[in-house]
Design an enzyme around this catalytic site. Structure first.
Site, PDB file in Angstrom:
ATOM      1  N   GLU A 421      -4.784  -2.440   1.451  1.00  0.00           N
ATOM      2  CA  GLU A 421      -5.425  -1.340   0.745  1.00  0.00           C
ATOM      3  C   GLU A 421      -6.361  -1.811  -0.360  1.00  0.00           C
ATOM      4  OE1 GLU A 421      -1.871   1.058  -0.018  1.00  0.00           O
ATOM      5  OE2 GLU A 421      -2.440   2.280   1.684  1.00  0.00           O
ATOM      6  N   GLU A 491       2.079  -0.381   9.249  1.00  0.00           N
ATOM      7  CA  GLU A 491       3.082   0.437   8.575  1.00  0.00           C
ATOM      8  C   GLU A 491       3.227   1.715   9.381  1.00  0.00           C
ATOM      9  OE1 GLU A 491       2.280   1.106   4.349  1.00  0.00           O
ATOM     10  OE2 GLU A 491       1.457  -0.910   4.200  1.00  0.00           O
TER      11      GLU A 491
HETATM   12  C1  GAL Z   1       1.009   2.431   2.164  1.00  0.00           C
HETATM   13  C2  GAL Z   1       0.986   1.165   1.348  1.00  0.00           C
HETATM   14  C3  GAL Z   1       2.353   0.715   0.951  1.00  0.00           C
HETATM   15  C4  GAL Z   1       3.148   1.866   0.438  1.00  0.00           C
HETATM   16  C5  GAL Z   1       3.225   2.924   1.465  1.00  0.00           C
HETATM   17  C6  GAL Z   1       3.965   4.139   1.007  1.00  0.00           C
HETATM   18  O1  GAL Z   1      -0.177   3.110   2.027  1.00  0.00           O
HETATM   19  O2  GAL Z   1       0.355   0.142   2.027  1.00  0.00           O
HETATM   20  O3  GAL Z   1       2.235  -0.290  -0.003  1.00  0.00           O
HETATM   21  O4  GAL Z   1       2.513   2.382  -0.681  1.00  0.00           O
HETATM   22  O5  GAL Z   1       1.952   3.356   1.792  1.00  0.00           O
HETATM   23  O6  GAL Z   1       5.229   3.871   0.564  1.00  0.00           O
END
Ligand code: GAL
Length: 964
Positions: A421, A491
Site C-alpha cells: 500500500e 490478502e
Molecule cells: C490491508 C492492509 C493490511 C491491513 C488490512 C486490514 O489493506 O494491507 O495491512 O490494514 O488491510 O486489516
C-alpha cells in the site's frame, strides 16, 4: 539583542533526512558463523527518555558519563511497552499518520530514547581481525556512538544495519550509546497497519570478523525437474570452497556443480547441510534446491504450479510487541504447519531472520516483503508520495537491497515483495528493476499497482468471490501484461473477530481455476496488548488522539496464540486430502490435493458412528496417490446399527503415519464424514391436555403462566420463558461495510431497531391438545413485524414447542438470527449431538464435525478480544444442559452464555463481561452468515438469513445427565 534558532542548524538533522543514513556497511547475507566469535549485547541497558530529538546533547556517548540516575530497559524491546507507562504508550493507526503529513518533517515532540550499554569483551575475544556491530531492528531511526566516536545513523526499522567497529573496541569498558528517535523521515515509509512501537526491538550483536573471513555470499541452488538434478553455485565476495558432504560436493566458490538431488519444496523441505570455507572462517549453509519460474502464465516451482494456502504474518507478542524470541517464532511455524498452511507473506516487512530459517527447515513458501508502506498519502490522493519522488529513491533502493541481501539464501523465499500500500511510482519501478537484476531466481510481487508494471504476478487484496471467479476465467480484462499473469490474493478473508466467512467458497474457486494460485488470509495474529485491567488492549485504550480501535485484532490466532475458530476452519478448508462420499455405496473418494507429495506419509482411519458415538473403528487402506489423483476407497461392511432408527455415519481421518518435525504421529491432517442413515425426526404425540390450575396452566411436564402463556417450569426445572429472538451482538464483520454494496448490517439492524424488539401478547389459547400463544414481535417506530405463534403440545412426558413466524410488512434486511432464547439457572455442563467441537456459522461451518461433544457453558465462549456474537454450534440434533434435554426439528444452532446478548453487545473488552445467575440459551433455526466485510465482501447471498415465513420445533424433556 535579537537571536534566532533555526532547525537547519540542529545536530539532529539526520532525523528528517530522506537518505537512508550514513556510516553503515553495505548489506550482506545474514548468517551465523561456525567459528567466528560473536557477543550478544542483548540484555539490560541504561535508558533515558526525552520529549524531543534534541533535548539532550551527545555527552552521554562519551566515556565516563555518569548514567547512574537513568532508568533501565531490556534490549531487544520497545520502550513504550516497558516502565509501566513511564515511557509513553503505544499508538495504533491503520492508514493515518499519527503526525502532520509534511514529508520529510516530523513533529518537534519526538520521543527520543538514549540507550547506554557498557561492556567488556569476552576473555576469548580474538585480538586479531575486525569486528562488526549489528543491529537487526530499531524503530525508527538511530544514531550510534562507540567509545565516544560517532559511527553513523540509520533508518529502515525492520532491516539489519552493520558497522565496522574493530578499530574502536577495547578489552574492557566499551561504551555503546544509541540514540533512538520514534519519528523520522523513515516513518513516512513505515505506515503499516500496526502499533507504532519505538525501540531497539531486535538483537544487537558484536561479530568478530577474522582475517580471511567470509563476507557476503549468494547461494544459487536450482533444480531441474526434468532430470532430477540440482545445480549449485555459491558466489562469494571472499574466495573459498563449498562443501556439501551428502552430495560429495567440494567446489570452489563461483564454480557451478550439477548433481542428482532431492528438491526443496514447502511440502518436502529437503535441506542439505553444507559449508562455505574461506581462509579465515567456516560458515554453515543450508541448501535447498528449487527453481521458481513464471511459465505458461503460472507460478511454478520445480516445474509444477503451486497453490498458496497462506497467511499474512506480522510479528507480534502481547507483552513484547514485535520483539520475538526463537520459541515464539517456532510456535508460529509449528502452528501454521499443523493447520495445513503452506505459505507466509511477511507482511509488511522482513521478519527476524531466524523466522526465515524456520520456514526453510519446516517448509513454508515465503513472500518476503520490504519494509515499505506509505498508505497515509492515499488520504491526499497520493500527493507527495515518497515512492514517486526521486529524492526518496535512494532510501527505497536501500530498503530493497537490505531485504534481498540479508535474505537471499533462503530457499523458502519464492517472491520478493516491494512493500504494501504505497501507491504507484518511479521509486517502486526502480526497486523492482534492481531486484530483478540482482536475483533472477525469484519473482517480484507488489499489490498496489494493478497495471502490474513492475511485477510477475497479478495480486489483489479482498477481491470478492465474484471478481476472483472472473479473473479465474480470464474475463477481467485489464492491461495486456496483467492478462498474462497468474493471480493471487495477497490478502483476503479478513480474520477480525468472528469469521472470516466464505473461506470454503474462495478455496473452491482457487482449486477450480488454474490462474488463481491461492491467497493469504489477513492475518495471522491479533495484535492485542496484554493489559492489567482490559485483558487485551487495542487502539484507543492508550488514549491515542487518532486510532483505529480493534482493527488491529484481526488474526487467526488470539494474542496468546490460541487458535481461533477461524484457524480451525481454514485448516479444514485447505486440507491437502479430500475425503468425500455419500455412504450409500460403501465407498469414500479420497483425493490428493498436495502439489508435490504423495499420500505415503499419511495413515487413514475409519470410524462408524451411531447417533454420533463411535461404535467401531479401524484402519483404512488408501493407495499412495500422486498429487491430483483420486481413488474410490471401499469402506468396511457397515456394522448393523446398534438400535433401530438411529442416525449413522462414517468418519474417515487422514493422520500422520509417523512423527514429523512439526507434529507427532497421529496428528489429524484431514477428515471427511459420510452419512449413512438419516436421523429420525423427534416426534411427540399430543396426548396431554392443557389444564388451568390457579394462575398456572399445566401441560405434561410443564407449567405456564396462565395470563401470559409464558413457560415457567419443565419437570420442576425453572425456565425463563423461551421467546423469539432475532438479535445478535454484532460481530466485527457485521459492523463492517461491504466493499461493493456499501451495506453495513449492524447499522441497518440498529436503524430498524432489531436490538429492541417488543413482544405484544395477542392471545393465550388453551385448546384440546395444545396451548397456543400468539404474539407480534416488532420494533418501535416501524411497521414491519414478525407474527409469532408458540404452540405447545405434550405426550405427558415430553414437551414440544413449535414456533411459527410470519413476517409482516416489507423486510429489506436479513435477520441477524431467528430462534428462541430462554434462561436456565444452575446450568454448567453441556453435552450435545451435532456439529462441534467449536463454533460454526453458515459460512464458517466446514470444520464443524458431527458427533457427541461436551463442554461447560464457559467453554462454549470464544474469547474474541472485542466481545461479540460467538459460540454457536451448528447442526445440533439435541443438547442437554441444566437438567433439560432439547431436541430440534430440524437441527438447530445452539449457544449458551452467562450474560445476555445486550450485555455482550455493550461490552468493549472481555473484562466487561460478568457472569450472572442465569444461563441464556439460544436455540436458533437460522443465523445470518458472517462474511468478511470488516474488510472486503459480505456473506454470499446463499448465507443470508432472509425474513421469510418459518416454522421450527424443539422437544423438551428432563434429562438424566448431571447439570454441573
Ligand atoms: C490491508 C492492509 C493490511 C491491513 C488490512 C486490514 O489493506 O494491507 O495491512 O490494514 O488491510 O486489516
Amino acid at each position: 539583542m535579537s537571536f534566532r534558532t533555526t532547525r537547519t542548524t540542529s545536530a539532529v538533522d539526520y532525523v528528517e533526512d530522506v537518505s537512508p543514513g550514513s556510516g553503515a556497511l553495505p548489506p550482506r547475507a545474514w548468517y551465523a558463523s561456525s567459528d567466528a566469535t560473536s557477543y550478544s549485547l542483548n540484555g539490560s541497558w541504561r535508558f533515558r527518555l526525552s520529549a524531543t530529538a534534541d533535548a539532550q546533547d551527545d555527552s552521554f556517548a562519551g566515556e565516563g558519563y555518569d548514567c547512574a540516575s537513568w532508568a533501565e530497559v531490556t534490549v531487544p524491546g520497545h520502550w513504550v511497552l516497558q516502565g509501566d507507562g513511564a515511557f509513553g504508550a503505544p499508538i495504533y493507526t491503520n492508514v493515518l499518520y499519527p503526525f502532520p503529513v509534511d514529508p520529510p518533517h516530523v513533529p518537534t515532540e519526538n520521543p527520543t530514547g538514549d540507550h547506554l550499554r557498557v561492556f567488556d569483551l569476552p576473555s576469548d575475544w580474538p585480538s586479531d581481525g575486525g569486528a562488526v556491530l549489528r543491529f537487526d531492528g530499531v524503530e525508527s531511526c538511530a544514531r550510534v556512538w562507540l567509545n565516544g566516536t560517532d559511527i553513523g545513523e540509520f533508518k529502515g526499522s525492520r532491516l539489519a544495519h552493520e558497522f565496522a567497529v574493530g578499530h574502536l573496541l577495547k578489552p574492557s569498558g566499551n561504551v555503546l550509546a544509541v540514540r533512538v528517535h520514534q519519528w523520522s523521515a523513515g516513518s513516512y515509509l513505515e505506515d503499516q497497519d500496526q502499533w507504532w512501537l519505538p525501540g531497539i526491538f531486535r538483537d544487537v550483536t558484536l561479530l568478530h570478523r577474522p582475517a580471511g573471513g567470509a563476507g557476503d555470499f549468494f547461494v544459487h541452488a536450482s533444480y531441474d525437474h526434468t532430470g532430477g538434478e540440482g545445480t549449485l553455485r555459491v558466489d562469494s565476495d571472499v574466495d573459498g570452497r563449498v562443501l556439501v558432504p551428502a552430495l560429495d560436493i567440494d567446489v570452489a566458490t563461483g564454480e557451478a556443480v550439477t548433481v542428482a538431488v532431492e528438491p526443496w519444496s514447502a511440502e518436502s523441505p529437503r535441506l542439505y547441510d553444507g559449508e562455505l570455507v574461506t581462509e579465515g572462517e567456516r560458515v554453515p549453509l543450508r541448501i535447498g534446491f528449487r527453481t521458481v519460474a513464471l511459465e505458461d502464465g503460472l507460478i511454478k516451482v520445480n516445474g509444477k504450479a503451486i497453490l498458496f494456502k497462506g497467511v499474512n504474518r506480522h510479528e507480534w507478542h502481547p507483552e513484547r510487541g514485535r520483539t520475538l524470541d526463537l520459541s515464539t517464532m517456532r510456535e508460529d511455524v509449528l502452528l501454521m504447519k499443523r493447520h495445513n498452511i503452506n505459505a507466509v507473506r511477511t507482511s509488511h516487512y522482513p521478519p527476524h531472520p531466524a523466522f526465515l530459517d524456520l520456514c526453510d527447515e519446516y517448509g513454508l513458501w515465503v513472500i518476503d516483503e520490504c519494509d515499505l508502506e506509505t498508505h497515509g498519502f492515499g488520504e491526499q490522493q497520493w500527493r507527495d508520495n515518497p515512492v514517486d519522488d526521486d529524492r526518496w529513491t535512494p532510501a527505497l533502493l536501500d530498503r530493497a537491497a537490505r531485504m534481498v541481501e540479508r535474505d537471499k539464501n533462503h530457499p523458502s523465499i519464492v517472491f520478493w515483495s516491494l512493500g504494501n500500500e504505497a501507491g504507484t511510482g518511479r521509486g517502486l519501478t526502480a526497486m523492482a528493476e534492481w531486484i530483478h537484476g540482482r536475483d533472477s531466481s525469484r519473482l517480484v510481487h507488489y499489490e498496489g499497482d494493478w497495471s502490474c508494471r513492475d511485477t510477475d504476478v497479478y495480486s489483489r487484496m479482498y477481491a470478492s468471490h465474484e471478481e476472483a471467479e472472473q479473473i479465474g476465467k480470464d474475463l477481467d480484462g485489464g492491461p495486456h501484461k496483467r492478462r498474462e499473469l497468474p493471480f493471487i490474493q495477497c490478502e483476503y478473508a479478513h480474520a477480525m473477530g468472528n469469521g472470516p466467512g466464505g473461506l470454503a467458497d474462495y478455496q473452491e474457486l482457487f482449486e477450480t481455476h488454474d490462474r488463481l494460485q491461492g491467497g493469504f488470509v489477513w492475518e495471522w495474529i491479533d495484535h492485542g496488548v496484554a493489559h492489567p485491567e482490559l485483558g487485551y488492549a487495542y487502539g484507543g485504550d492508550f488514549g491515542e488522539e487518532l486510532h483505529d480501535g480493534n482493527f488491529v485484532c484481526d488474526g487467526l490466532v488470539f494474542p496468546d496464540r490460541t487458535p481461533s475458530p477461524g484457524l480451525l476452519e481454514f485448516k479444514k478448508v485447505i486440507e491437502p486430502v479430500r475425503i468425500q462420499g455419500d455412504g450409500a455405496d460403501g465407498t469414500v473418494r479420497v483425493t490428493n490435493a498436495y502439489d508435490f507429495a504423495d499420500l505415503s506419509a499419511l495413515a487413514f482411519e475409519w470410524a462408524y458412528q451411531v447417533d454420533g458415538e463411535t461404535v467401531e473403528a479401524g484402519a483404512l487402506s488408501v493407495p499412495p496417490l500422486a498429487p491430483g489423483e483420486s481413488a474410490e476407497v471401499k469402506l468396511p461392511q457397515a456394522p448393523a446399527p446398534a438400535r433401530g432408527g438411529s442416525e449413522t455415519a462414517w468418519t474417515v481421518r487422514a493422520l500422520l503415519a509417523a512423527d514429523t518435525a512439526w507434529a507427532p504421529k497421529g496428528h489429524i491432517v484431514a477428515w471427511g464424514q459420510v452419512p449413512v442413515t438419516a436421523r429420525p425426526v423427534p416426534s411427540v404425540s399430543p396426548t396431554g391436555r392443557p389444564a388451568l390450575d390457579g394462575d398456572r396452566i399445566t401441560l405434561g411436564p410443564a407449567s405456564f403462566d396462565a395470563r401470559t402463556g409464558a413457560l415457567r417450569t419443565i419437570g420442576g426445572i425453572a425456565v425463563e420463558n423461551p421467546r423469539l429472538d432475532v438479535w445478535r451482538a454484532p460481530t466485527d464483520n457485521d459492523d463492517g461495510t461491504e466493499w461493493k454494496s456499501g451495506i453495513n448490517y449492524s447499522a441497518l439492524w440498529r436503524a430498524l431497531g432489531l436490538h429492541r424488539m417488543r413482544h405484544r401478547l395477542d392471545s393465550v389459547e388453551a385448546g384440546e391438545d395444545a396451548l397456543t400463544v400468539r404474539t407480534r414481535v416488532a420494533p418501535a417506530a416501524q411497521e414491519v413485524g414478525l407474527g409469532t405463534v408458540y404452540r405447545w403440545t405434550s405426550d405427558g412426558e415430553r414437551l414440544r414447542l413449535t414456533v411459527s413466524v410470519s413476517p409482516e410488512g416489507e423486510w429489506k434486511v436479513p435477520l441477524p438470527r431467528l430462534g428462541v432464547r430462554l434462561g436456565l439457572t444452575g446450568a454448567d455442563r453441556v453435552t450435545w449431538f451435532g456439529g462441534g467441537p467449536g463454533e460454526a456459522y453458515p459460512d464458517t461451518r466446514l470444520a464443524s464435525m458431527v458427533g457427541r461433544w461436551e463442554s461447560t457453558v464457559d467453554g462454549l465462549q470464544t474469547p474474541y478480544v472485542r466481545p461479540q456474537e460467538n459460540g454457536a454450534r451448528a447442526d445440533v440434533r439435541w443438547v442437554e444442559l441444566g437438567g433439560l434435554r432439547i431436541e430440534g426439528d430440524p437441527e438447530f444452532f445452539f449457544g449458551a452464555r452467562r450474560w445476555t446478548t445486550e450485555q455482550l453487545d455493550a461490552a468493549t473488552h472481555r473484562t466487561d463481561l460478568t457472569a450472572g445467575e442465569t444461563v441464556w440459551v439460544h436455540l436458533d433455526h437460522g443465523v445470518h452468515g458472517v462474511g468478511t466485510q470488516s474488510c472486503g465482501p459480505g456473506p454470499l447471498p446463499r448465507y443470508h438469513l432472509l425474513a421469510e415465513p418459518a416454522e421450527f420445533s424443539f422437544v423438551f424433556s428432563v434429562s438424566d445427565s448431571p447439570t454441573q
